[in-house]
Design a protein around this motif. Structure first.
Motif, PDB file in Angstrom:
ATOM      1  N   MET A   1       0.920  -1.163   0.007  1.00  0.00           N
ATOM      2  CA  MET A   1       0.030   0.005   0.023  1.00  0.00           C
ATOM      3  C   MET A   1       0.711   1.234  -0.048  1.00  0.00           C
ATOM      4  O   MET A   1       1.772   1.349   0.676  1.00  0.00           O
ATOM      5  N   SER A   2       0.532   2.198  -0.697  1.00  0.00           N
ATOM      6  CA  SER A   2       1.208   3.368  -0.835  1.00  0.00           C
ATOM      7  C   SER A   2       1.328   4.181   0.372  1.00  0.00           C
ATOM      8  O   SER A   2       0.142   4.163   1.145  1.00  0.00           O
ATOM      9  N   GLN A   3       2.027   5.348   0.646  1.00  0.00           N
ATOM     10  CA  GLN A   3       2.051   6.020   1.675  1.00  0.00           C
ATOM     11  C   GLN A   3       0.810   7.056   1.566  1.00  0.00           C
ATOM     12  O   GLN A   3      -0.105   7.351   2.783  1.00  0.00           O
ATOM     13  N   LEU A   4       0.421   7.561   0.329  1.00  0.00           N
ATOM     14  CA  LEU A   4      -0.951   8.057   0.436  1.00  0.00           C
ATOM     15  C   LEU A   4      -2.092   7.226   0.809  1.00  0.00           C
ATOM     16  O   LEU A   4      -2.969   7.931   1.636  1.00  0.00           O
ATOM     17  N   GLN A   5      -2.243   6.162   0.575  1.00  0.00           N
ATOM     18  CA  GLN A   5      -3.412   5.179   0.741  1.00  0.00           C
ATOM     19  C   GLN A   5      -3.293   5.259   2.332  1.00  0.00           C
ATOM     20  O   GLN A   5      -4.379   5.257   2.693  1.00  0.00           O
ATOM     21  N   LYS A   6      -2.240   4.990   2.793  1.00  0.00           N
ATOM     22  CA  LYS A   6      -2.274   4.767   4.363  1.00  0.00           C
ATOM     23  C   LYS A   6      -2.696   6.080   5.154  1.00  0.00           C
ATOM     24  O   LYS A   6      -3.382   6.149   5.975  1.00  0.00           O
ATOM     25  N   GLN A   7      -2.577   7.300   4.492  1.00  0.00           N
ATOM     26  CA  GLN A   7      -2.886   8.470   4.920  1.00  0.00           C
ATOM     27  C   GLN A   7      -4.308   8.801   4.643  1.00  0.00           C
ATOM     28  O   GLN A   7      -4.907   9.647   5.736  1.00  0.00           O
ATOM     29  N   THR A   8      -4.869   8.367   3.976  1.00  0.00           N
ATOM     30  CA  THR A   8      -6.426   8.749   3.536  1.00  0.00           C
ATOM     31  C   THR A   8      -7.213   7.515   4.501  1.00  0.00           C
ATOM     32  O   THR A   8      -8.389   7.809   4.458  1.00  0.00           O
ATOM     33  N   GLU A   9      -6.664   6.545   5.186  1.00  0.00           N
ATOM     34  CA  GLU A   9      -7.340   5.488   5.885  1.00  0.00           C
ATOM     35  C   GLU A   9      -7.555   6.257   7.260  1.00  0.00           C
ATOM     36  O   GLU A   9      -6.922   7.083   7.841  1.00  0.00           O
ATOM     37  N   PRO A  10      -8.877   5.838   7.749  1.00  0.00           N
ATOM     38  CA  PRO A  10      -9.083   6.336   9.116  1.00  0.00           C
ATOM     39  C   PRO A  10      -7.986   5.991  10.156  1.00  0.00           C
ATOM     40  O   PRO A  10      -7.595   4.766  10.058  1.00  0.00           O
ATOM     41  N   ALA A  11      -7.597   6.975  11.114  1.00  0.00           N
ATOM     42  CA  ALA A  11      -6.858   6.666  12.076  1.00  0.00           C
ATOM     43  C   ALA A  11      -7.377   5.834  13.000  1.00  0.00           C
ATOM     44  O   ALA A  11      -8.502   5.899  13.230  1.00  0.00           O
ATOM     45  N   ARG A  12      -6.710   4.678  13.251  1.00  0.00           N
ATOM     46  CA  ARG A  12      -6.928   3.761  14.243  1.00  0.00           C
ATOM     47  C   ARG A  12      -6.743   3.878  15.552  1.00  0.00           C
ATOM     48  O   ARG A  12      -7.298   3.524  16.709  1.00  0.00           O
ATOM     49  N   SER A  13      -5.709   4.979  15.857  1.00  0.00           N
ATOM     50  CA  SER A  13      -5.177   5.300  17.046  1.00  0.00           C
ATOM     51  C   SER A  13      -4.939   6.785  16.989  1.00  0.00           C
ATOM     52  O   SER A  13      -4.383   7.303  15.793  1.00  0.00           O
ATOM     53  N   TYR A  14      -4.492   7.436  18.085  1.00  0.00           N
ATOM     54  CA  TYR A  14      -4.332   8.823  18.198  1.00  0.00           C
ATOM     55  C   TYR A  14      -2.847   9.169  17.729  1.00  0.00           C
ATOM     56  O   TYR A  14      -2.412   9.913  16.959  1.00  0.00           O
ATOM     57  N   ARG A  15      -2.013   7.745  17.963  1.00  0.00           N
ATOM     58  CA  ARG A  15      -0.581   7.868  17.367  1.00  0.00           C
ATOM     59  C   ARG A  15      -0.614   7.827  15.716  1.00  0.00           C
ATOM     60  O   ARG A  15       0.366   8.049  15.477  1.00  0.00           O
ATOM     61  N   ASP A  16      -1.777   7.504  15.217  1.00  0.00           N
ATOM     62  CA  ASP A  16      -1.722   7.642  13.774  1.00  0.00           C
ATOM     63  C   ASP A  16      -1.842   8.984  12.981  1.00  0.00           C
ATOM     64  O   ASP A  16      -1.575   9.069  12.094  1.00  0.00           O
ATOM     65  N   LEU A  17      -2.219   9.811  14.013  1.00  0.00           N
ATOM     66  CA  LEU A  17      -2.511  11.398  13.606  1.00  0.00           C
ATOM     67  C   LEU A  17      -1.009  12.053  13.494  1.00  0.00           C
ATOM     68  O   LEU A  17      -0.509  12.162  14.337  1.00  0.00           O
ATOM     69  N   ILE A  18      -0.912  12.581  12.254  1.00  0.00           N
ATOM     70  CA  ILE A  18       0.196  13.330  12.169  1.00  0.00           C
ATOM     71  C   ILE A  18       0.287  14.521  12.864  1.00  0.00           C
ATOM     72  O   ILE A  18       1.303  14.863  13.383  1.00  0.00           O
ATOM     73  N   VAL A  19      -0.843  15.161  13.153  1.00  0.00           N
ATOM     74  CA  VAL A  19      -0.891  16.240  14.283  1.00  0.00           C
ATOM     75  C   VAL A  19      -0.384  15.728  15.556  1.00  0.00           C
ATOM     76  O   VAL A  19       0.290  16.473  16.215  1.00  0.00           O
TER      77      VAL A  19
END
Length: 124
Positions: A1-19
Motif C-alpha cells: 500500500m502506498s504512503q498516500l493510501q495509508k494517510q487516507t485511511e481512518p486513524a485507528r489510534s491517536y498515534r496515527d494522527l500526524i498532528v
C-alpha cells in the motif's frame, strides 16, 4: 500500500494522527531545550512551557476517543489554545535570553496549523 493510501485511511489510534506525532515531537524538544533554563525558572517558565506543550498531544489524545464531533472539537480546541500559550512562552524565553527559539517556534507554528486544519475538518 502506498504512503498516500495509508494517510487516507481512518486513524485507528491517536498515534496515527500526524498532528499528534508532530505535537509529541515538539514536547520532547521542549523538554530538551528547557533543561538549559536557569535553575530559578524550574517552577516558573520551565514548568509552564512544559505543561502547556504536554497539554497539546494530551488533549488530542483525549479528544480522539470522544464519540461526537462536538466533543472531539472541544478537546482539539483546548490543544489549539495550549499551542498559542506555547508560542508566548517561547517569545518570553527568547526575550529573557534563555534560548534561541527559531526551531521550536517553527515547530509550534506547524503544530498549530495542523490543529487548525483538524479542527476545521471536525466542524464540517
Amino acid at each position: 500500500m502506498s504512503q498516500l493510501q495509508k494517510q487516507t485511511e481512518p486513524a485507528r489510534s491517536y498515534r496515527d494522527l500526524i498532528v499528534w506525532q508532530k505535537a509529541h515531537a515538539y514536547v520532547l524538544n521542549v523538554y530538551k531545550a528547557t533543561k538549559r533554563f536557569p535553575a530559578d525558572e524550574r517552577f516558573g517558565l520551565t514548568s509552564q512551557l512544559r505543561r502547556a506543550s504536554a497539554s497539546i498531544p494530551a488533549n488530542i489524545t483525549e479528544g480522539f476517543v470522544k464519540r461526537t464531533k462536538q466533543d472531539k472539537a472541544r478537546y482539539i480546541d483546548i490543544a489549539h489554545g495550549s499551542a498559542q500559550e506555547c508560542s508566548y512562552f517561547l517569545l518570553l524565553a527568547k526575550d529573557l535570553g534563555y534560548l534561541k527559539t527559531d526551531r521550536l517556534a517553527n515547530a509550534i507554528e506547524e503544530v498549530s496549523r495542523l490543529i487548525g486544519g483538524y479542527l476545521k475538518g471536525l466542524r464540517r
